[in-house]
Design a protein around this motif. Structure first.
Motif, PDB file in Angstrom:
ATOM      1  N   ILE A  34       1.009  -0.899  -0.342  1.00 52.89           N
ATOM      2  CA  ILE A  34      -0.069   0.073   0.170  1.00 52.89           C
ATOM      3  C   ILE A  34       0.936   1.591  -0.188  1.00 52.89           C
ATOM      4  O   ILE A  34       1.931   1.709   0.779  1.00 52.89           O
ATOM      5  CB  ILE A  34      -0.835  -0.371   1.584  1.00 52.89           C
ATOM      6  N   ALA A  35       0.548   2.338  -0.218  1.00 55.96           N
ATOM      7  CA  ALA A  35       0.649   3.719  -1.099  1.00 55.96           C
ATOM      8  C   ALA A  35      -0.058   4.679  -1.290  1.00 55.96           C
ATOM      9  O   ALA A  35      -0.611   4.492  -1.524  1.00 55.96           O
ATOM     10  CB  ALA A  35       1.942   4.020  -1.707  1.00 55.96           C
ATOM     11  N   VAL A  36       0.558   6.294   0.001  1.00 56.81           N
ATOM     12  CA  VAL A  36      -0.491   7.065   0.444  1.00 56.81           C
ATOM     13  C   VAL A  36       0.411   8.178  -0.915  1.00 56.81           C
ATOM     14  O   VAL A  36       1.262   8.691  -0.770  1.00 56.81           O
ATOM     15  CB  VAL A  36      -0.278   7.880   1.667  1.00 56.81           C
ATOM     16  N   LEU A  37      -0.378   8.716  -1.590  1.00 57.79           N
ATOM     17  CA  LEU A  37      -0.703   9.371  -2.928  1.00 57.79           C
ATOM     18  C   LEU A  37      -0.696  10.484  -1.905  1.00 57.79           C
ATOM     19  O   LEU A  37      -2.227  10.498  -2.580  1.00 57.79           O
ATOM     20  CB  LEU A  37      -0.864   8.892  -4.400  1.00 57.79           C
ATOM     21  N   THR A  38       0.064  11.695  -2.053  1.00 54.49           N
ATOM     22  CA  THR A  38      -0.196  13.298  -1.378  1.00 54.49           C
ATOM     23  C   THR A  38       0.697  14.332  -2.980  1.00 54.49           C
ATOM     24  O   THR A  38       1.191  13.655  -3.508  1.00 54.49           O
ATOM     25  CB  THR A  38       0.765  13.099  -0.176  1.00 54.49           C
ATOM     26  N   PRO A  39      -0.369  14.914  -3.010  1.00 55.59           N
ATOM     27  CA  PRO A  39      -0.243  16.269  -3.594  1.00 55.59           C
ATOM     28  C   PRO A  39       1.100  16.690  -3.174  1.00 55.59           C
ATOM     29  O   PRO A  39       1.641  17.939  -4.023  1.00 55.59           O
ATOM     30  CB  PRO A  39      -0.981  17.438  -3.387  1.00 55.59           C
ATOM     31  N   GLY A  40       1.716  16.140  -1.745  1.00 54.18           N
ATOM     32  CA  GLY A  40       2.512  17.320  -1.072  1.00 54.18           C
ATOM     33  C   GLY A  40       3.013  18.267  -0.484  1.00 54.18           C
ATOM     34  O   GLY A  40       1.657  17.827   0.566  1.00 54.18           O
ATOM     35  N   VAL A  41       4.182  18.660   0.661  1.00 57.82           N
ATOM     36  CA  VAL A  41       3.995  19.625   1.800  1.00 57.82           C
ATOM     37  C   VAL A  41       3.248  20.204   1.240  1.00 57.82           C
ATOM     38  O   VAL A  41       2.323  21.104   2.909  1.00 57.82           O
ATOM     39  CB  VAL A  41       5.214  19.545   1.593  1.00 57.82           C
ATOM     40  N   PHE A  42       2.737  21.444   0.553  1.00 56.36           N
ATOM     41  CA  PHE A  42       2.045  22.604   0.121  1.00 56.36           C
ATOM     42  C   PHE A  42       0.400  22.233   0.360  1.00 56.36           C
ATOM     43  O   PHE A  42      -0.330  22.990   0.431  1.00 56.36           O
ATOM     44  CB  PHE A  42       2.526  23.275  -0.977  1.00 56.36           C
ATOM     45  N   ASN A  43      -0.268  21.041   0.411  1.00 58.49           N
ATOM     46  CA  ASN A  43      -1.033  20.460  -0.080  1.00 58.49           C
ATOM     47  C   ASN A  43      -1.334  20.641   2.125  1.00 58.49           C
ATOM     48  O   ASN A  43      -0.991  20.612   3.194  1.00 58.49           O
ATOM     49  CB  ASN A  43      -1.872  19.504   0.173  1.00 58.49           C
ATOM     50  N   SER A  44      -3.052  21.539   1.484  1.00 57.86           N
ATOM     51  CA  SER A  44      -3.837  21.551   3.004  1.00 57.86           C
ATOM     52  C   SER A  44      -3.872  20.906   4.275  1.00 57.86           C
ATOM     53  O   SER A  44      -3.671  20.899   5.091  1.00 57.86           O
ATOM     54  CB  SER A  44      -5.318  23.287   2.859  1.00 57.86           C
ATOM     55  N   ALA A  45      -3.915  19.337   3.779  1.00 55.43           N
ATOM     56  CA  ALA A  45      -4.440  18.013   4.755  1.00 55.43           C
ATOM     57  C   ALA A  45      -2.542  16.929   4.869  1.00 55.43           C
ATOM     58  O   ALA A  45      -3.117  16.622   5.214  1.00 55.43           O
ATOM     59  CB  ALA A  45      -5.588  17.529   4.118  1.00 55.43           C
TER      60      ALA A  45
END
Length: 462
Positions: free
Chosen positions: A208-219
């Protein structure tokens, strides 16, 4: 906390007595320590207003909201039923479309919705579960619990539910033990089991991996929290690559095949070969691997059609159509401004209603009639006349208030609940929720993105 006669409810009486015995200094110290725990952990959210966008700590109130077990059981049954119907609807409208053929829901309302992704038609999803993580917003009125909306795309807030619990539990330890509160710490385990159940067919030990938009995302704090809870890698689009139809993560040890992606990236940015070509957040070729059944994306792209505010109106009909049951939880009465009679009613009663754009979230674009200025009402009327299909309206609800510690004394503030319902092969629901609170006096807007805060929810055992 109180009944209509001003007396504490049976289930809140014990905590009311705790507050009665505590002096101002003690409560202020508890509030300070609870707030500091959020500061120490860097628990933040991006707040927006007309002039700026800023990163701030989420305000947390130290006084928990308390509900009895029988009320939670009522919610559990209703939320499970609702998510089952929503998943059936999504599987149907991306395959046979029987609910549209039977004219239960207007076909143009579904296929004309910007969140309906034609690229998802005909794709078979593991367990036919398009939505594995759902955050449903609920208010309580004198008529009982009502559903405000279902958040199906990338619902956030579960980390705040757990952080609120940890902070308040630590500073009211005796009261917490005496109240015999249901735990919420098992959420990470429930989520892990759910994601494992969503693995592609034939995969026995899914990664499993969690895909994030990155550190500038609000959450982003929540993305880190979830990856840690799952024991999964937190990855950005640039960390993933498609090879022979499979998804791999670049690691210091070489390429690692990924089987399940818990995505926190919006549909439009997921795959620049299919959606927005200028996206730097997604993974080129991800949808192709998804269609081949070689990776699962949770929640599936295209689920936003089911939480569009116009479609929301028809969820009770979905429950009757797919399950043959009456809804256990009711919607808020809603007027679709695309209908001439509903538009006329909305325009005639603008100062009494809440008007919402159908595709917005986070409290943006709302016009709350009783709180709006004449200029705001005029602007709303203009928007309604120009594009009525883009709006719904609802009565201004008198929903629950809960005591919050404001300037060293308890004051009433509006609250709602966002429980998180999980579904893979079965439904799982921890007995708790992100309890959101409108901290500004008189405000009904509880969204974190609009300056709202949070508090702990205590669901009592039998």
């Amino acid at each position: 906390m109180f009944d209509s006669d001003g007396r504490p409810h049976v289930h809140t009486r014990r905590f009311y007595e705790v507050l009665e015995r505590a002096d101002t200094t003690v409560l202020d110290n508890i509030q300070t320590r609870v707030s500091r725990s959020f500061l120490d952990q860097g628990i933040s959210f991006t707040l927006y207003d007309d002039k700026e966008m800023s990163e701030r700590m989420i305000p947390i109130d130290c006084i928990p909201r308390i509900i009895p077990s029988w009320e939670w059981n009522e919610l559990d049954i209703g939320l499970t039923q609702r998510l089952k119907a929503l998943n059936a609807f999504l599987d149907d409208v991306y395959h046979e479309g029987n609910i549209l053929k039977d004219q239960v829901i207007p076909i143009d309302l579904v296929r004309g919705c910007p969140a309906y992704k034609v690229e998802m038609r005909g794709i078979n999803i593991p367990n036919r579960t398009w939505v594995s993580i759902c955050g449903t917003d609920i208010v309580r009125t004198n008529d009982g619990f009502l559903v405000l909306e279902d958040n199906l795309r990338v619902p956030s807030g579960v980390s705040y539910m757990i952080a609120n619990r940890n902070a308040v539990k630590a500073h009211f330890p005796r009261a917490y033990r005496n109240h015999r509160v249901h735990e919420v710490s098992q959420y990470g385990e429930f989520l892990h089991r759910t994601l494992l159940e969503m693995a592609p067919e034939g995969v026995t030990n899914p990664v499993i991996a969690v895909l994030t938009p990155g550190v500038f995302n609000s959450a982003f704090y929540e993305h880190m929290f979830l990856a840690d809870e799952l024991g999964a890698d937190l990855v950005e689009g640039q960390d993933l690559v498609i090879k022979d139809g499979y998804v791999y993560a670049r690691t210091t040890r070489g390429l690692q095949k990924i089987d399940v992606i818990y995505r926190r990236v919006d549909d439009e940015f997921l795959d620049p070969l299919v959606f927005r070509q200028d996206s730097m957040l997604g993974v080129p070729g991800l949808l192709h691997a998804f269609k081949l059944g070689r990776v699962s994306v949770v929640n599936a792209p295209g689920v936003g059609v089911a939480d569009d505010k116009s479609i929301y109106t028809y969820v009770p009909e979905m429950i009757r159509y797919y399950l043959g049951q009456e809804p256990k939880l009711q919607n808020v009465e809603t007027y679709l401004c695309r209908r001439a009679r509903d538009l006329e009613y909305t325009l005639d009663n603008l100062s009494k209603l809440v008007v919402k754009p159908v595709g917005e979230s986070g409290g943006f674009g709302l016009t709350i009639g009783p709180d709006a200025s004449p200029a705001e009402l005029q602007e709303c009327e203009t928007n309604l006349r120009e594009n009525p299909r883009n709006y719904i309206s609802q009565p201004t609800l008198e929903f629950s208030k809960s005591p919050c510690l404001i300037d060293s004394k308890p004051e009433p503030r509006h609250v709602d609940l966002r429980p998180f319902i999980l579904h893979g092969r079965e439904t799982r629901l921890v007995p708790g929720a992100f309890c959101r609170v409108a901290l500004k006096e008189g405000s009904r807007v509880v969204n974190s993105s609009q300056g709202g805060g949070g508090k702990d929810l205590w669901v009592l055992r039998e």
